[in-house]
Design a protein around this motif. Sequence first.
Motif, PDB file in Angstrom:
ATOM      1  N   HIS A  34       0.878  -1.173   0.000  1.00  0.00           N
ATOM      2  CA  HIS A  34       0.000   0.000   0.000  1.00  0.00           C
ATOM      3  C   HIS A  34       0.913   1.220   0.000  1.00  0.00           C
ATOM      4  O   HIS A  34       1.300   1.724   1.050  1.00  0.00           O
ATOM      5  CB  HIS A  34      -0.907  -0.040   1.239  1.00  0.00           C
ATOM      6  CG  HIS A  34      -1.884   1.098   1.318  1.00  0.00           C
ATOM      7  ND1 HIS A  34      -3.035   1.027   2.068  1.00  0.00           N
ATOM      8  CD2 HIS A  34      -1.887   2.330   0.742  1.00  0.00           C
ATOM      9  CE1 HIS A  34      -3.699   2.168   1.955  1.00  0.00           C
ATOM     10  NE2 HIS A  34      -3.016   2.981   1.163  1.00  0.00           N
ATOM     11  N   HIS A  36       1.580   4.758  -2.386  1.00  0.00           N
ATOM     12  CA  HIS A  36       1.257   5.620  -3.528  1.00  0.00           C
ATOM     13  C   HIS A  36       2.571   6.192  -4.027  1.00  0.00           C
ATOM     14  O   HIS A  36       3.146   7.077  -3.403  1.00  0.00           O
ATOM     15  CB  HIS A  36       0.310   6.732  -3.094  1.00  0.00           C
ATOM     16  CG  HIS A  36      -0.964   6.208  -2.506  1.00  0.00           C
ATOM     17  ND1 HIS A  36      -2.065   5.904  -3.268  1.00  0.00           N
ATOM     18  CD2 HIS A  36      -1.293   5.875  -1.234  1.00  0.00           C
ATOM     19  CE1 HIS A  36      -3.026   5.430  -2.481  1.00  0.00           C
ATOM     20  NE2 HIS A  36      -2.575   5.401  -1.249  1.00  0.00           N
ATOM     21  N   HIS A 202      -9.558   1.557  -1.642  1.00  0.00           N
ATOM     22  CA  HIS A 202      -9.444   2.269  -0.373  1.00  0.00           C
ATOM     23  C   HIS A 202     -10.838   2.414   0.224  1.00  0.00           C
ATOM     24  O   HIS A 202     -11.657   3.168  -0.298  1.00  0.00           O
ATOM     25  CB  HIS A 202      -8.866   3.666  -0.603  1.00  0.00           C
ATOM     26  CG  HIS A 202      -7.382   3.708  -0.722  1.00  0.00           C
ATOM     27  ND1 HIS A 202      -6.704   3.038  -1.707  1.00  0.00           N
ATOM     28  CD2 HIS A 202      -6.446   4.349   0.023  1.00  0.00           C
ATOM     29  CE1 HIS A 202      -5.407   3.263  -1.555  1.00  0.00           C
ATOM     30  NE2 HIS A 202      -5.216   4.060  -0.516  1.00  0.00           N
ATOM     31  N   HIS A 226      -6.385  -0.033   3.758  1.00  0.00           N
ATOM     32  CA  HIS A 226      -6.862   0.450   5.066  1.00  0.00           C
ATOM     33  C   HIS A 226      -7.920  -0.524   5.621  1.00  0.00           C
ATOM     34  O   HIS A 226      -7.570  -1.527   6.194  1.00  0.00           O
ATOM     35  CB  HIS A 226      -7.409   1.885   5.018  1.00  0.00           C
ATOM     36  CG  HIS A 226      -6.374   2.912   4.690  1.00  0.00           C
ATOM     37  ND1 HIS A 226      -5.260   3.119   5.471  1.00  0.00           N
ATOM     38  CD2 HIS A 226      -6.286   3.797   3.663  1.00  0.00           C
ATOM     39  CE1 HIS A 226      -4.531   4.096   4.940  1.00  0.00           C
ATOM     40  NE2 HIS A 226      -5.126   4.513   3.849  1.00  0.00           N
ATOM     41  N   ASP A 283       1.862   3.808   2.854  1.00  0.00           N
ATOM     42  CA  ASP A 283       0.941   4.813   2.290  1.00  0.00           C
ATOM     43  C   ASP A 283       1.733   5.885   1.538  1.00  0.00           C
ATOM     44  O   ASP A 283       1.862   5.802   0.316  1.00  0.00           O
ATOM     45  CB  ASP A 283       0.065   5.439   3.381  1.00  0.00           C
ATOM     46  CG  ASP A 283      -1.337   5.765   2.875  1.00  0.00           C
ATOM     47  OD1 ASP A 283      -1.606   5.497   1.694  1.00  0.00           O
ATOM     48  OD2 ASP A 283      -2.158   6.281   3.650  1.00  0.00           O
TER      49      ASP A 283
HETATM   50 ZN   LIG Z   1      -3.545   4.905   0.534  1.00  0.00          ZN
END
Ligand SMILES: [Zn+2]
Length: 325
Positions: A34, A36, A202, A226, A283
């Motif tokens: 996870h 980005h 998400h 998440h 993240d």
């Molecule tokens: Zn995320």
Amino acid sequence: MWRCYGLTMAPDFQAALITGDIDAVRRCAKSDLHNHAMLGGARDFLAQRTGRNIAPLDRKLGSMAEMHAFVQGAVGELFQNREGRLLAFEATLVQARQDGVTRLEIGEDVWAITFYEGSAAELTRNLQQLHALAAPDIAWVPQLGLSRHCPLAAIERWLRPFLELGFYQTLDLSGDELAQPIEAFKPVFRRAKDAGLRVKAHVGEWGGAEDVWRAVEELALDEVQHGIAAAHSPAVMRFLADNHIRLNICPTSNVMLGRVANLATHPIRQLYDAGVPVTVNTDDVLVFGQGVSEEFLSLYDAGLFSAAELDDIRHTGLTDPYPPR
Ligand SMILES: [Zn+2]
């Protein structure tokens, strides 16, 4: 000095946590599922390439709007064109290498095809070259991203040429959880599943436990990014556990965005106890300032898990069902 080589030396990971040896934790195999890539870069690498020091968050935020404002101030337009996005992708590979990540699930938002005059192949070639250049030893799971606020017709148009390449392995829907109803994405997700992709979205970061359940059912999700709100509902946790739906959780992100009060009370504990498969991820490293190694060590230091339990979670992330590129 502790050394870990893949899965065979797992006890060393536990020893590294117990002794608080972050360098040893970094040397242990681990995944980041996870991430980005636009905000996942190595700070030192970006400073060297751009002359700009992008400082991480120094305070907790309360909304995605505040997060966007912070990112705008810290990063500005740096990653807002073709070259900038490639720089961000390369920086993410560098960061993952420094962190000792051996399995990395990252990619591009399908929207970025607009920088390539509609050529998914050219965009993909650029990413492949950067992987070969910056981190060839990292098993890369190529991911396609969808932004929840984009018009559906455009998403379908952008996505099609990527699916035709047969290269990408996962699909992730991110962005404002409340932008469009999850049901709207059903046809897109069905097409991606038909093309053989594992699909994620998400949910349950800003929304509730019911949103997680509905998204998994409506989109036939394999995984959830998440999904921590599921911990509010024993029924939803049982549903996720029974269906082996994995949650790729980012503990520091949840704390810094005010979704969770602190690491010591993070719901990843309840989810794990309920038998829901969970992984630990970053993240946006540039924003939250923590690699996967720091995340593991922080969870241990917070007293949330034993070293053996964190090792179990580490293994969950390293045993994905699809072969990496
Ligand atoms: Zn995320």
